[in-house]
Enzyme design. Structure first.
Site, PDB file in Angstrom:
ATOM      1  N   ASN A  27      23.592 -86.009   5.184  1.00  0.00           N
ATOM      2  CA  ASN A  27      22.832 -87.386   4.732  1.00  0.00           C
ATOM      3  C   ASN A  27      22.521 -88.383   5.241  1.00  0.00           C
ATOM      4  O   ASN A  27      23.528 -88.937   6.095  1.00  0.00           O
ATOM      5  CB  ASN A  27      23.410 -87.594   3.215  1.00  0.00           C
ATOM      6  CG  ASN A  27      24.826 -87.879   3.226  1.00  0.00           C
ATOM      7  OD1 ASN A  27      25.617 -87.438   3.941  1.00  0.00           O
ATOM      8  ND2 ASN A  27      25.376 -88.585   2.198  1.00  0.00           N
ATOM      9  N   GLU A  48      21.450 -92.262   4.809  1.00  0.00           N
ATOM     10  CA  GLU A  48      20.995 -93.248   3.817  1.00  0.00           C
ATOM     11  C   GLU A  48      20.256 -94.275   4.344  1.00  0.00           C
ATOM     12  O   GLU A  48      19.985 -94.465   5.461  1.00  0.00           O
ATOM     13  CB  GLU A  48      22.399 -93.629   3.036  1.00  0.00           C
ATOM     14  CG  GLU A  48      23.118 -92.644   2.434  1.00  0.00           C
ATOM     15  CD  GLU A  48      24.033 -92.982   1.722  1.00  0.00           C
ATOM     16  OE1 GLU A  48      24.790 -93.919   1.712  1.00  0.00           O
ATOM     17  OE2 GLU A  48      24.779 -92.102   0.850  1.00  0.00           O
ATOM     18  N   CYS A 102      19.146 -86.284   1.394  1.00  0.00           N
ATOM     19  CA  CYS A 102      20.168 -85.455   1.198  1.00  0.00           C
ATOM     20  C   CYS A 102      20.621 -84.662   2.680  1.00  0.00           C
ATOM     21  O   CYS A 102      19.272 -84.212   3.097  1.00  0.00           O
ATOM     22  CB  CYS A 102      20.111 -84.846   0.064  1.00  0.00           C
ATOM     23  SG  CYS A 102      20.319 -85.449  -1.237  1.00  0.00           S
ATOM     24  N   GLU A 127      20.959 -81.426   2.595  1.00  0.00           N
ATOM     25  CA  GLU A 127      20.219 -80.252   2.274  1.00  0.00           C
ATOM     26  C   GLU A 127      18.815 -80.184   2.896  1.00  0.00           C
ATOM     27  O   GLU A 127      18.278 -79.243   3.569  1.00  0.00           O
ATOM     28  CB  GLU A 127      20.543 -79.631   1.066  1.00  0.00           C
ATOM     29  CG  GLU A 127      21.889 -79.410   0.447  1.00  0.00           C
ATOM     30  CD  GLU A 127      22.500 -80.717  -0.080  1.00  0.00           C
ATOM     31  OE1 GLU A 127      22.091 -81.874   0.238  1.00  0.00           O
ATOM     32  OE2 GLU A 127      23.193 -80.555  -1.311  1.00  0.00           O
ATOM     33  N   CYS A 156      22.007 -81.375  -5.469  1.00  0.00           N
ATOM     34  CA  CYS A 156      21.073 -82.030  -6.531  1.00  0.00           C
ATOM     35  C   CYS A 156      19.594 -81.304  -6.647  1.00  0.00           C
ATOM     36  O   CYS A 156      19.254 -80.319  -6.098  1.00  0.00           O
ATOM     37  CB  CYS A 156      20.597 -83.638  -5.907  1.00  0.00           C
ATOM     38  SG  CYS A 156      19.240 -83.769  -4.712  1.00  0.00           S
ATOM     39  N   CYS A 183      16.945 -81.098  -4.046  1.00  0.00           N
ATOM     40  CA  CYS A 183      17.431 -80.206  -2.857  1.00  0.00           C
ATOM     41  C   CYS A 183      17.236 -78.750  -3.637  1.00  0.00           C
ATOM     42  O   CYS A 183      17.032 -77.797  -2.570  1.00  0.00           O
ATOM     43  CB  CYS A 183      18.831 -80.561  -2.474  1.00  0.00           C
ATOM     44  SG  CYS A 183      18.848 -81.858  -1.519  1.00  0.00           S
TER      45      CYS A 183
HETATM   46  N1  THU Z   1      23.931 -86.167  -1.452  1.00  0.00           N
HETATM   47  C1  THU Z   1      23.646 -85.027  -0.298  1.00  0.00           C
HETATM   48  O1  THU Z   1      23.376 -85.183   0.715  1.00  0.00           O
HETATM   49  N2  THU Z   1      23.277 -83.771  -1.060  1.00  0.00           N
HETATM   50  C2  THU Z   1      23.498 -83.615  -2.359  1.00  0.00           C
HETATM   51  O2  THU Z   1      23.061 -82.305  -3.038  1.00  0.00           O
HETATM   52  C3  THU Z   1      23.997 -84.545  -3.251  1.00  0.00           C
HETATM   53  C4  THU Z   1      23.840 -85.947  -2.826  1.00  0.00           C
HETATM   54  C5  THU Z   1      24.025 -87.240  -0.721  1.00  0.00           C
HETATM   55  C6  THU Z   1      22.858 -88.242  -1.034  1.00  0.00           C
HETATM   56  C7  THU Z   1      23.707 -89.735  -0.914  1.00  0.00           C
HETATM   57  O3  THU Z   1      23.438 -89.939   0.363  1.00  0.00           O
HETATM   58  C8  THU Z   1      25.067 -89.315  -1.194  1.00  0.00           C
HETATM   59  O4  THU Z   1      25.257 -87.976  -1.220  1.00  0.00           O
HETATM   60  C9  THU Z   1      25.524 -89.820  -2.641  1.00  0.00           C
HETATM   61  O5  THU Z   1      24.671 -89.371  -3.658  1.00  0.00           O
END
Ligand code: THU
Length: 163
Positions: free
Chosen positions: A62, A64, A73, A75, A112, A115
């Protein structure tokens, strides 16, 4: 009225060594990728590893952003990279590993909705299922045989018509 029940098989493993060698390797690759996540805001790190039919593995984590919605994310970082680098090569499996920086996550973090939709697109395009492996720092490993299992009634391009 007709009532339909939609169910799927979730495979739960207590230890990595119950998985195939390839699956263990993919999970370890996702765990290593997780370390390089850029997650200063959520302090929640996710790593993903995509195994392709040609034997290549593509990773993501991920990423940010101070403007929160601009982040992405793990994925989607991984699956879009796979699509960009290896167009037309089928995806066999995606392993996802999650860990928080301030507490212990002891159950697999499910991908999520965005994804799931993004991975579903590739599953539909290639007309073959993508195995999903999920693990946190501790706790069991979840395995799903197909993204369609965890995204039932998915939206896809068939709704868009021929144009
Ligand atoms: N996140 C992912 O990378 N994958 C997911 O399926 C759920 C959430 C990340 C997004 C964000 O950077 C952090 O986790 C918190 O939501």
């Amino acid at each position: 009225m007709e009532k339909k029940r939609i169910a799927f098989d979730l495979f739960v493993f207590e230890h990595d060594n119950e998985l195939s060698q390839n699956e263990q390797k993919l999970l370890h690759t996702a765990e290593a990728a997780r370390e390089n996540a850029y997650a200063p805001y959520s302090r929640f790190k996710v790593g993903a590893a995509v195994l392709l039919e040609n034997g290549e593995t593509v990773i993501g984590n991920n990423q940010e952003n101070a403007s929160y919605p601009s982040g992405l994310c793990a994925e989607r970082v991984a699956i879009f990279q796979a699509g960009a680098r290896f167009p037309g090569v089928a995806i066999k499996a995606v392993a996802i590993s999650a860990a928080a920086m301030d507490h212990v996550v002891d159950q697999p973090a499910a991908p999520c909705g965005n994804c799931r939709q993004a991975i579903m697109e590739y599953e539909q395009k290639q007309q073959s299922p993508i195995t999903i492996l999920l693990k946190a720092e501790k706790g069991p490993i979840y395995k799903c045989s197909s993204m369609a299992d965890i995204l039932p009634l998915a939206f896809n391009n068939s709704f868009l018509g021929d144009s």
